[in-house]
Scaffold this motif. Structure first.
Motif, PDB file in Angstrom:
ATOM      1  N   TRP A   1       0.830  -1.205   0.000  1.00  0.00           N
ATOM      2  CA  TRP A   1       0.000   0.000   0.000  1.00  0.00           C
ATOM      3  C   TRP A   1       0.867   1.259   0.000  1.00  0.00           C
ATOM      4  O   TRP A   1       0.589   2.206  -0.741  1.00  0.00           O
ATOM      5  N   VAL A   2       1.931   1.252   0.803  1.00  0.00           N
ATOM      6  CA  VAL A   2       2.832   2.403   0.861  1.00  0.00           C
ATOM      7  C   VAL A   2       3.553   2.583  -0.475  1.00  0.00           C
ATOM      8  O   VAL A   2       3.638   3.705  -1.012  1.00  0.00           O
TER       9      VAL A   2
ATOM     10  N   VAL B   1       9.754   6.853  -0.033  1.00  0.00           N
ATOM     11  CA  VAL B   1       8.526   6.171   0.385  1.00  0.00           C
ATOM     12  C   VAL B   1       8.403   4.818  -0.309  1.00  0.00           C
ATOM     13  O   VAL B   1       8.043   3.808   0.314  1.00  0.00           O
TER      14      VAL B   1
ATOM     15  N   GLY C   1       8.315   1.152   1.501  1.00  0.00           N
ATOM     16  CA  GLY C   1       7.262   0.178   1.245  1.00  0.00           C
ATOM     17  C   GLY C   1       7.802  -1.151   0.761  1.00  0.00           C
ATOM     18  O   GLY C   1       7.312  -2.218   1.161  1.00  0.00           O
TER      19      GLY C   1
END
Length: 206
Positions: A150-151, A173, A177
């Protein structure tokens, strides 16, 4: 035997008739309990997550270095260099701990399989199925992997949006993830491998 030391290999088959059966069976039960804890205990799951947290910390420094360089300022270049050095200084030990842990896990599994094949004890062997611990590994790793995906996908989706997100922020990010996703995948693989081994080695009766 020191607490951190692994149990020895089982005695060769040609020597077992000369050994005391009661002592050998007691050692087998004790060693299998220790190896099972080292293989699928909650402590191993937390240790895997701790190594992943160190990877995230190192990647955070790398991301900060990247974002600092994107500001195109002399002082930011200096800060970026410092962050990069810190990131490499954290990531190198993390890689070492990960490789060392993977080798130790492989050795633990080899010893576990060898001691299981050395004899048969319904009481001791029944605990090795460890369905509860395997389920904890499965669910916790699935949740962590889902969060990581999801990240990562969220960062990838924001790359094409109208926001002012920089490439350094997106890479940071997405990298975080991916670290979470890979950690979850490793945990899932370990739970599945243990389940398949347990079903094959200890088939249900009847």
């Amino acid at each position: 035997m020191p607490r951190s030391a692994l149990p020895p290999l089982p005695p060769p088959a040609h020597l077992r008739p000369w050994l005391d059966d009661a002592v050998l069976r007691a050692d087998r039960a004790r060693f299998l309990n220790d190896l099972s804890r080292r293989n699928l205990g909650i402590g191993r799951l937390l240790l895997l997550w701790a190594v992943a947290a160190v990877f995230v910390l190192g990647w955070t420094f790398v991301g900060m270095a990247w974002m600092a360089l994107e500001r195109h300022d002399l002082f930011e270049y200096v800060y970026g260099l410092i962050y990069a050095v810190l990131g490499v200084g954290v990531l190198i030990p993390a890689v070492f701990w990960f490789v060392r842990g993977a080798r130790r896990d492989r050795k633990v599994r080899q010893l576990l399989y060898a001691w299981v094949e050395s004899d048969h004890d319904p009481v001791a062997d029944g605990r090795l199925r460890a369905p509860g611990q395997s389920l904890v590994w499965l669910l916790a790793s699935f949740a962590l992997g889902a969060i990581g995906l999801w990240v990562a996908f969220g960062a990838a989706a924001s790359a094409g949006g109208p926001s002012r997100t920089t490439m350094g922020e997106i890479a940071y990010v997405m990298g975080t993830g991916q670290i979470l996703w890979i950690t979850g995948l490793l945990g899932l693989a370990k739970a599945v491998v243990h389940y398949r081994w347990a079903v094959r080695t200890f088939p249900p009766k009847g």
